[in-house]
Design a protein around this motif. Structure first.
Motif, PDB file in Angstrom:
ATOM      1  N   GLN A 109      12.423 -22.767   0.003  1.00 44.01           N
ATOM      2  CA  GLN A 109      12.804 -21.347   0.410  1.00 44.01           C
ATOM      3  C   GLN A 109      14.178 -21.207   0.793  1.00 44.01           C
ATOM      4  O   GLN A 109      14.952 -22.140   0.900  1.00 44.01           O
ATOM      5  CB  GLN A 109      12.074 -21.321   1.741  1.00 44.01           C
ATOM      6  CG  GLN A 109      10.455 -21.333   1.595  1.00 44.01           C
ATOM      7  CD  GLN A 109       9.920 -20.155   0.803  1.00 44.01           C
ATOM      8  OE1 GLN A 109      10.287 -18.896   0.879  1.00 44.01           O
ATOM      9  NE2 GLN A 109       9.143 -20.566  -0.049  1.00 44.01           N
ATOM     10  N   PHE A 110      14.520 -19.807   0.391  1.00 45.00           N
ATOM     11  CA  PHE A 110      16.187 -19.506   0.577  1.00 45.00           C
ATOM     12  C   PHE A 110      16.252 -18.291   1.595  1.00 45.00           C
ATOM     13  O   PHE A 110      15.202 -17.312   1.440  1.00 45.00           O
ATOM     14  CB  PHE A 110      16.871 -19.268  -0.697  1.00 45.00           C
ATOM     15  CG  PHE A 110      18.086 -18.380  -0.338  1.00 45.00           C
ATOM     16  CD1 PHE A 110      19.265 -19.251  -0.120  1.00 45.00           C
ATOM     17  CD2 PHE A 110      18.127 -16.963  -0.698  1.00 45.00           C
ATOM     18  CE1 PHE A 110      20.512 -18.519  -0.103  1.00 45.00           C
ATOM     19  CE2 PHE A 110      19.281 -16.391  -0.485  1.00 45.00           C
ATOM     20  CZ  PHE A 110      20.323 -16.856  -0.282  1.00 45.00           C
ATOM     21  N   SER A 111      17.252 -18.369   2.412  1.00 43.83           N
ATOM     22  CA  SER A 111      17.180 -17.051   3.195  1.00 43.83           C
ATOM     23  C   SER A 111      18.726 -16.949   3.416  1.00 43.83           C
ATOM     24  O   SER A 111      19.599 -17.880   3.556  1.00 43.83           O
ATOM     25  CB  SER A 111      16.417 -16.935   4.366  1.00 43.83           C
ATOM     26  OG  SER A 111      16.760 -17.971   5.326  1.00 43.83           O
ATOM     27  N   ALA A 112      19.048 -15.563   3.781  1.00 45.69           N
ATOM     28  CA  ALA A 112      20.535 -15.427   4.267  1.00 45.69           C
ATOM     29  C   ALA A 112      20.600 -14.189   5.019  1.00 45.69           C
ATOM     30  O   ALA A 112      19.881 -13.370   4.792  1.00 45.69           O
ATOM     31  CB  ALA A 112      21.488 -15.307   2.983  1.00 45.69           C
ATOM     32  N   HIS A 113      21.665 -14.170   5.766  1.00 47.04           N
ATOM     33  CA  HIS A 113      21.956 -13.014   6.712  1.00 47.04           C
ATOM     34  C   HIS A 113      23.629 -12.891   6.649  1.00 47.04           C
ATOM     35  O   HIS A 113      24.141 -13.770   6.746  1.00 47.04           O
ATOM     36  CB  HIS A 113      21.451 -13.160   8.099  1.00 47.04           C
ATOM     37  CG  HIS A 113      21.800 -14.283   8.816  1.00 47.04           C
ATOM     38  ND1 HIS A 113      21.201 -15.662   8.553  1.00 47.04           N
ATOM     39  CD2 HIS A 113      22.799 -14.395   9.581  1.00 47.04           C
ATOM     40  CE1 HIS A 113      21.950 -16.632   9.266  1.00 47.04           C
ATOM     41  NE2 HIS A 113      22.864 -15.956   9.765  1.00 47.04           N
ATOM     42  N   MET A 114      24.050 -11.395   6.726  1.00 49.02           N
ATOM     43  CA  MET A 114      25.276 -11.141   7.113  1.00 49.02           C
ATOM     44  C   MET A 114      25.348  -9.976   7.651  1.00 49.02           C
ATOM     45  O   MET A 114      24.798  -9.078   7.832  1.00 49.02           O
ATOM     46  CB  MET A 114      25.680 -10.819   5.527  1.00 49.02           C
ATOM     47  CG  MET A 114      25.660 -11.503   4.271  1.00 49.02           C
ATOM     48  SD  MET A 114      26.095 -10.844   2.613  1.00 49.02           S
ATOM     49  CE  MET A 114      25.008 -11.737   1.484  1.00 49.02           C
ATOM     50  N   ALA A 115      26.793  -9.906   8.579  1.00 48.89           N
ATOM     51  CA  ALA A 115      27.118  -9.072   9.301  1.00 48.89           C
ATOM     52  C   ALA A 115      28.421  -8.656   8.785  1.00 48.89           C
ATOM     53  O   ALA A 115      29.430  -9.380   8.913  1.00 48.89           O
ATOM     54  CB  ALA A 115      27.046  -9.404  10.680  1.00 48.89           C
ATOM     55  N   ILE A 116      28.621  -7.602   8.264  1.00 45.62           N
ATOM     56  CA  ILE A 116      29.795  -7.221   7.253  1.00 45.62           C
ATOM     57  C   ILE A 116      30.489  -5.851   7.709  1.00 45.62           C
ATOM     58  O   ILE A 116      29.683  -4.969   8.279  1.00 45.62           O
ATOM     59  CB  ILE A 116      29.251  -7.302   5.699  1.00 45.62           C
ATOM     60  CG1 ILE A 116      28.250  -6.525   5.391  1.00 45.62           C
ATOM     61  CG2 ILE A 116      29.176  -8.785   5.504  1.00 45.62           C
ATOM     62  CD1 ILE A 116      27.838  -6.428   3.949  1.00 45.62           C
ATOM     63  N   ASP A 117      31.381  -5.517   7.266  1.00 37.61           N
ATOM     64  CA  ASP A 117      32.068  -4.301   7.360  1.00 37.61           C
ATOM     65  C   ASP A 117      31.849  -3.528   6.035  1.00 37.61           C
ATOM     66  O   ASP A 117      31.284  -4.199   5.113  1.00 37.61           O
ATOM     67  CB  ASP A 117      33.734  -4.306   7.768  1.00 37.61           C
ATOM     68  CG  ASP A 117      34.489  -5.013   6.786  1.00 37.61           C
ATOM     69  OD1 ASP A 117      34.025  -5.169   5.603  1.00 37.61           O
ATOM     70  OD2 ASP A 117      35.414  -5.266   6.889  1.00 37.61           O
ATOM     71  N   ASP A 118      32.360  -2.417   5.905  1.00 41.32           N
ATOM     72  CA  ASP A 118      32.204  -1.613   4.555  1.00 41.32           C
ATOM     73  C   ASP A 118      32.912  -2.274   3.504  1.00 41.32           C
ATOM     74  O   ASP A 118      32.546  -1.721   2.212  1.00 41.32           O
ATOM     75  CB  ASP A 118      33.145  -0.004   4.726  1.00 41.32           C
ATOM     76  CG  ASP A 118      32.092   0.573   5.651  1.00 41.32           C
ATOM     77  OD1 ASP A 118      30.747   0.309   5.786  1.00 41.32           O
ATOM     78  OD2 ASP A 118      32.506   1.772   6.096  1.00 41.32           O
ATOM     79  N   SER A 119      33.852  -3.188   3.495  1.00 48.63           N
ATOM     80  CA  SER A 119      34.754  -3.935   2.435  1.00 48.63           C
ATOM     81  C   SER A 119      33.757  -5.175   2.247  1.00 48.63           C
ATOM     82  O   SER A 119      34.174  -5.879   1.338  1.00 48.63           O
ATOM     83  CB  SER A 119      35.870  -4.128   2.857  1.00 48.63           C
ATOM     84  OG  SER A 119      36.686  -3.118   3.047  1.00 48.63           O
ATOM     85  N   TRP A 120      32.653  -5.410   2.718  1.00 51.59           N
ATOM     86  CA  TRP A 120      31.922  -6.776   2.692  1.00 51.59           C
ATOM     87  C   TRP A 120      32.548  -7.982   3.067  1.00 51.59           C
ATOM     88  O   TRP A 120      32.425  -8.815   2.425  1.00 51.59           O
ATOM     89  CB  TRP A 120      31.430  -6.653   1.054  1.00 51.59           C
ATOM     90  CG  TRP A 120      30.084  -6.018   0.871  1.00 51.59           C
ATOM     91  CD1 TRP A 120      29.987  -4.509   0.661  1.00 51.59           C
ATOM     92  CD2 TRP A 120      28.791  -6.508   0.645  1.00 51.59           C
ATOM     93  NE1 TRP A 120      28.842  -4.160   0.475  1.00 51.59           N
ATOM     94  CE2 TRP A 120      27.959  -5.216   0.359  1.00 51.59           C
ATOM     95  CE3 TRP A 120      27.974  -7.524   0.791  1.00 51.59           C
ATOM     96  CZ2 TRP A 120      26.634  -5.318   0.491  1.00 51.59           C
ATOM     97  CZ3 TRP A 120      26.687  -7.564   0.873  1.00 51.59           C
ATOM     98  CH2 TRP A 120      26.092  -6.432   0.407  1.00 51.59           C
ATOM     99  N   ASP A 121      33.311  -7.617   4.156  1.00 49.17           N
ATOM    100  CA  ASP A 121      33.969  -9.171   4.648  1.00 49.17           C
ATOM    101  C   ASP A 121      33.342  -9.121   5.931  1.00 49.17           C
ATOM    102  O   ASP A 121      32.988  -8.090   6.683  1.00 49.17           O
ATOM    103  CB  ASP A 121      35.382  -8.726   4.828  1.00 49.17           C
ATOM    104  CG  ASP A 121      36.056  -8.721   3.471  1.00 49.17           C
ATOM    105  OD1 ASP A 121      36.035  -9.437   2.849  1.00 49.17           O
ATOM    106  OD2 ASP A 121      37.278  -8.060   3.541  1.00 49.17           O
ATOM    107  N   GLY A 122      32.978 -10.515   6.534  1.00 51.11           N
ATOM    108  CA  GLY A 122      32.600 -10.497   7.963  1.00 51.11           C
ATOM    109  C   GLY A 122      32.074 -11.848   8.084  1.00 51.11           C
ATOM    110  O   GLY A 122      32.706 -12.868   7.342  1.00 51.11           O
ATOM    111  N   GLN A 123      30.878 -12.098   8.558  1.00 55.90           N
ATOM    112  CA  GLN A 123      30.373 -13.497   8.817  1.00 55.90           C
ATOM    113  C   GLN A 123      28.635 -13.480   8.434  1.00 55.90           C
ATOM    114  O   GLN A 123      28.333 -12.652   8.401  1.00 55.90           O
ATOM    115  CB  GLN A 123      30.482 -13.923  10.295  1.00 55.90           C
ATOM    116  CG  GLN A 123      31.758 -13.829  10.923  1.00 55.90           C
ATOM    117  CD  GLN A 123      32.422 -15.184  10.499  1.00 55.90           C
ATOM    118  OE1 GLN A 123      33.482 -15.165   9.814  1.00 55.90           O
ATOM    119  NE2 GLN A 123      31.820 -16.326  10.666  1.00 55.90           N
ATOM    120  N   GLY A 124      28.576 -14.770   8.419  1.00 52.90           N
ATOM    121  CA  GLY A 124      27.108 -14.840   7.910  1.00 52.90           C
ATOM    122  C   GLY A 124      26.320 -16.385   7.804  1.00 52.90           C
ATOM    123  O   GLY A 124      27.134 -17.220   8.496  1.00 52.90           O
TER     124      GLY A 124
END
Length: 138
Positions: free
Chosen positions: A105-120
């Motif tokens: 199994q694989f899963s991912a999560h991201m919390a990003i801004d409109d430029s696709w920069d952030g944390q995850g």
């Protein structure tokens, strides 16, 4: 399919875009890095594409997940304007002396801004990577 249903489906696809990027500590040798190529359809809140996970390992083989799917949602909060969740499966070989393969199994999560920069973070098999940078490829 009716004309109304066709128009509705087509209008949801308008605004779709491709995003390529990385998640992980890219400057840290041997760190697991997730490379993603995703088609984003904001009107349908959907994300799909492929992922490759590279890291320093004995065999040096990347993990390729050819079909990931997920959701994207607007947050309405300050700097984090989008959250993304992805899921998928990949074939994992059993280490010797055993013989065989299984679906991991694989899963991912991201919390990003409109430029696709952030944390995850992302999880693959028994490995978990959290609180790492997300960046869109330039």
């Amino acid at each position: 399919m009716s004309t109304t249903a066709t128009k509705e489906k087509t209008s949801r696809l308008i605004g779709a875009y491709l995003v390529n990027g990385t998640m992980g500590n890219v400057d840290m040798p041997g760190a697991p890095i997730m490379h993603f190529s995703l088609v984003v359809v904001p009107g349908a809140n959907s994300v799909s594409g492929s992922v490759e996970i590279t890291q320093g390992s004995v065999h040096g083989e990347p993990i390729i997940i050819r079909s990931v799917k997920g959701i994207i949602r607007a947050t309405g909060f300050g700097k984090v304007t989008k959250v993304v969740a992805l899921e998928g499966q990949y074939t994992q070989s059993v280490p010797p002396p055993a013989i065989g393969t299984y679906l991991a199994q694989f899963s991912a999560h991201m919390a990003i801004d409109d430029s696709w920069d952030g944390q995850g973070g992302f999880t693959y098999g028994t490995h978990e990577v959290e609180n790492v940078p997300v960046h869109k490829n330039k």
